[in-house]
Motif scaffolding. Structure first.
Motif, PDB file in Angstrom:
ATOM      1  N   GLN A   1     -15.995  -8.868   8.397  1.00 30.46           N
ATOM      2  CA  GLN A   1     -16.198  -8.001   9.555  1.00 30.46           C
ATOM      3  C   GLN A   1     -17.138  -6.857   9.174  1.00 30.46           C
ATOM      4  O   GLN A   1     -17.074  -6.353   8.055  1.00 30.46           O
TER       5      GLN A   1
ATOM      6  N   THR B   1       3.455   0.544   2.904  1.00 28.11           N
ATOM      7  CA  THR B   1       3.209  -0.549   3.835  1.00 28.11           C
ATOM      8  C   THR B   1       3.253  -1.863   3.070  1.00 28.11           C
ATOM      9  O   THR B   1       2.497  -2.057   2.118  1.00 28.11           O
TER      10      THR B   1
ATOM     11  N   PRO C   1      -1.057 -12.283  14.197  1.00 28.38           N
ATOM     12  CA  PRO C   1      -1.238 -11.055  14.968  1.00 28.38           C
ATOM     13  C   PRO C   1      -1.986  -9.979  14.186  1.00 28.38           C
ATOM     14  O   PRO C   1      -2.046 -10.030  12.952  1.00 28.38           O
ATOM     15  N   SER C   2      -2.521  -9.011  14.900  1.00 26.94           N
ATOM     16  CA  SER C   2      -3.177  -7.869  14.278  1.00 26.94           C
ATOM     17  C   SER C   2      -2.188  -7.140  13.368  1.00 26.94           C
ATOM     18  O   SER C   2      -1.043  -6.920  13.742  1.00 26.94           O
ATOM     19  N   GLY C   3      -2.637  -6.811  12.160  1.00 26.33           N
ATOM     20  CA  GLY C   3      -1.788  -6.096  11.214  1.00 26.33           C
ATOM     21  C   GLY C   3      -0.865  -6.979  10.418  1.00 26.33           C
ATOM     22  O   GLY C   3      -0.035  -6.495   9.647  1.00 26.33           O
ATOM     23  N   SER C   4      -1.003  -8.295  10.550  1.00 27.84           N
ATOM     24  CA  SER C   4      -0.064  -9.197   9.868  1.00 27.84           C
ATOM     25  C   SER C   4      -0.433  -9.426   8.404  1.00 27.84           C
ATOM     26  O   SER C   4       0.335 -10.041   7.663  1.00 27.84           O
ATOM     27  N   GLY C   5      -1.633  -8.979   7.978  1.00 28.34           N
ATOM     28  CA  GLY C   5      -1.992  -9.106   6.564  1.00 28.34           C
ATOM     29  C   GLY C   5      -3.121 -10.085   6.282  1.00 28.34           C
ATOM     30  O   GLY C   5      -3.397 -10.395   5.120  1.00 28.34           O
ATOM     31  N   LYS C   6      -3.819 -10.543   7.304  1.00 30.81           N
ATOM     32  CA  LYS C   6      -4.849 -11.571   7.115  1.00 30.81           C
ATOM     33  C   LYS C   6      -6.023 -11.061   6.264  1.00 30.81           C
ATOM     34  O   LYS C   6      -6.461 -11.733   5.332  1.00 30.81           O
ATOM     35  N   THR C   7      -6.516  -9.874   6.589  1.00 35.00           N
ATOM     36  CA  THR C   7      -7.643  -9.333   5.829  1.00 35.00           C
ATOM     37  C   THR C   7      -7.216  -8.979   4.403  1.00 35.00           C
ATOM     38  O   THR C   7      -7.950  -9.228   3.445  1.00 35.00           O
ATOM     39  N   THR C   8      -6.010  -8.443   4.276  1.00 32.99           N
ATOM     40  CA  THR C   8      -5.475  -8.147   2.947  1.00 32.99           C
ATOM     41  C   THR C   8      -5.432  -9.415   2.104  1.00 32.99           C
ATOM     42  O   THR C   8      -5.865  -9.426   0.944  1.00 32.99           O
TER      43      THR C   8
ATOM     44  N   TYR D   1       0.871  -1.176   0.000  1.00 35.80           N
ATOM     45  CA  TYR D   1       0.000   0.000   0.000  1.00 35.80           C
ATOM     46  C   TYR D   1       0.906   1.223   0.000  1.00 35.80           C
ATOM     47  O   TYR D   1       1.754   1.366   0.868  1.00 35.80           O
TER      48      TYR D   1
ATOM     49  N   ALA E   1       2.001  -5.011   3.161  1.00 39.15           N
ATOM     50  CA  ALA E   1       0.990  -5.791   3.875  1.00 39.15           C
ATOM     51  C   ALA E   1       1.223  -7.289   3.660  1.00 39.15           C
ATOM     52  O   ALA E   1       1.021  -8.083   4.572  1.00 39.15           O
TER      53      ALA E   1
ATOM     54  N   HIS F   1      -9.274 -15.266  15.454  1.00 37.68           N
ATOM     55  CA  HIS F   1      -8.369 -15.136  16.604  1.00 37.68           C
ATOM     56  C   HIS F   1      -8.676 -16.192  17.649  1.00 37.68           C
ATOM     57  O   HIS F   1      -7.991 -16.286  18.664  1.00 37.68           O
TER      58      HIS F   1
HETATM   59  N1  LIG Z   1      -6.154   0.364   2.464  1.00 35.58           N
HETATM   60  C1  LIG Z   1      -4.993   0.361   3.124  1.00 35.58           C
HETATM   61  N2  LIG Z   1      -4.113   1.365   2.956  1.00 35.58           N
HETATM   62  C2  LIG Z   1      -2.908   1.381   3.604  1.00 35.58           C
HETATM   63  N3  LIG Z   1      -2.510   0.406   4.446  1.00 35.58           N
HETATM   64  C3  LIG Z   1      -3.346  -0.621   4.652  1.00 35.58           C
HETATM   65  C4  LIG Z   1      -4.620  -0.705   4.017  1.00 35.58           C
HETATM   66  N4  LIG Z   1      -5.240  -1.857   4.421  1.00 35.58           N
HETATM   67  C5  LIG Z   1      -4.381  -2.457   5.274  1.00 35.58           C
HETATM   68  N5  LIG Z   1      -3.236  -1.719   5.410  1.00 35.58           N
HETATM   69  C6  LIG Z   1      -2.068  -2.079   6.234  1.00 35.58           C
HETATM   70  O1  LIG Z   1      -1.648  -3.372   5.854  1.00 35.58           O
HETATM   71  C7  LIG Z   1      -1.251  -4.136   7.000  1.00 35.58           C
HETATM   72  C8  LIG Z   1      -2.081  -5.433   7.074  1.00 35.58           C
HETATM   73  O2  LIG Z   1      -3.430  -5.102   7.371  1.00 35.58           O
HETATM   74  P1  LIG Z   1      -4.574  -6.200   7.502  1.00 35.58           P
HETATM   75  O3  LIG Z   1      -5.861  -5.485   7.614  1.00 35.58           O
HETATM   76  O4  LIG Z   1      -4.437  -7.167   6.388  1.00 35.58           O
HETATM   77  O5  LIG Z   1      -4.193  -6.912   8.894  1.00 35.58           O
HETATM   78  P2  LIG Z   1      -4.943  -8.061   9.700  1.00 35.58           P
HETATM   79  O6  LIG Z   1      -3.986  -9.173   9.847  1.00 35.58           O
HETATM   80  O7  LIG Z   1      -6.252  -8.348   9.065  1.00 35.58           O
HETATM   81  O8  LIG Z   1      -5.174  -7.390  11.136  1.00 35.58           O
HETATM   82  P3  LIG Z   1      -6.383  -7.568  12.207  1.00 35.58           P
HETATM   83  O9  LIG Z   1      -6.160  -8.872  12.904  1.00 35.58           O
HETATM   84  O10 LIG Z   1      -6.190  -6.399  13.116  1.00 35.58           O
HETATM   85  O11 LIG Z   1      -7.684  -7.506  11.460  1.00 35.58           O
HETATM   86  C9  LIG Z   1      -1.426  -3.225   8.196  1.00 35.58           C
HETATM   87  O12 LIG Z   1      -0.187  -2.647   8.496  1.00 35.58           O
HETATM   88  C10 LIG Z   1      -2.410  -2.184   7.705  1.00 35.58           C
HETATM   89  O13 LIG Z   1      -2.216  -0.969   8.354  1.00 35.58           O
END
Ligand SMILES: Nc1ncnc2c1ncn2[C@@H]1O[C@H](COP(=O)(O)OP(=O)(O)OP(=O)(O)O)[C@@H](O)[C@H]1O
Ligand SMILES: [Mg+2]
Length: 231
Positions: free
Chosen positions: A90, A18, A39-46, A11, A20, A199
């Protein structure tokens, strides 16, 4: 079903980049039930957004059911998504102006299914999640757990080959979480491939395989399904 090789997602904003996902490798076979933790922010939703063709990626390869996703235009991506994929994400993404019946109808309409077939599927799906008597209600008239179940009914109504779930039990109490898990196990038995981010270790333990994502990469060495899954 899902083959990702060295998948990367960056991103970019004016100030920061970032990473991701970095070189994520993941193979999910047809009919597998995989739980993704990390962990939170590890890229799962991405990862789920890319898997569901909601987002593009910046490096690597992704084949969905044998189709090279990189070569597809927007129309082809939407078509593939509507045909094959169900989402339980979510925030539920229910449409506030539509009653439950019409909310569940949305993905079916996209597919151009005949009205009688849609009605049958909608009623069946809402019955499965215990909300058949609420068909004419609006999302705002439901509790958080009930809204979550509508989102699940909507995903199930299309009988997706691939179901992607992001914290499907995140907003639910433990009893409701268990019944949602049972619904997922049910559609898995009917042949769907499921990839679920959670989680909750208890839920993760009920999947056939756990994949751990840390810092945008899969950390597990184990990429093969457990003995119960077929090729
Ligand atoms: N649209 C976006 N623009 C910029 N950065 C993004 C965007 N979406 C996600 N990120 C960044 O990419 C990284 C991964 O985010 P992601 O949402 O995939 O994490 P996650 O594992 O799903 O976390 P959680 O468990 O908190 O849901 C994070 O650092 C987040 O800040
Ligand atoms: Mg997330």
């Amino acid at each position: 079903m899902l083959h990702m090789q060295a998948l990367a997602k960056v991103y970019r904003t004016e100030l920061v980049e970032t990473h991701a996902l970095r070189a994520l490798d993941l193979h999910v076979r047809e009919g597998e039930f995989v739980a993704v933790t990390g962990p939170s922010g590890s890229g799962k939703t991405t990862f789920l957004n890319i898997a569901g063709l909601l987002e593009t990626f910046t490096g690597g390869d992704y084949h969905l059911d044998g189709v090279d996703v990189k070569g597809l235009n927007d129309d082809a991506r939407s078509r593939l998504r509507n045909e094959k994929i169900g989402f339980i994400f979510q925030g539920f993404n229910l449409i506030p102006d539509l009653d439950l019946f019409d909310n569940v109808d949305v993905p079916l309409r996209y597919r151009g299914m005949p009205a009688a077939e849609r009605k049958r599927r909608i009623e069946e799906a809402l019955t499965m999640v215990g909300l058949a008597s609420r068909m004419k209600h609006y999302p705002a008239e439901l509790s958080g757990g009930q809204q979550q179940r509508v989102a699940i009914a909507r995903a199930l109504a299309g009988s997706p080959r691939l179901l992607l779930a992001d914290e499907p039990t995140g907003n639910l109490d433990s009893q409701m979480a268990r019944s949602v898990m049972e619904l997922l196990e049910d559609i898995h038995r009917k042949g769907a491939t499921i990839v679920m981010v959670t989680h909750d270790p208890e839920l993760a333990a009920r999947a056939q395989r756990n994949v751990h994502i840390v810092d945008g990469m899969v950390t597990d060495l184990q990429q093969e399904p457990l003995a119960t899954a077929s090729a």
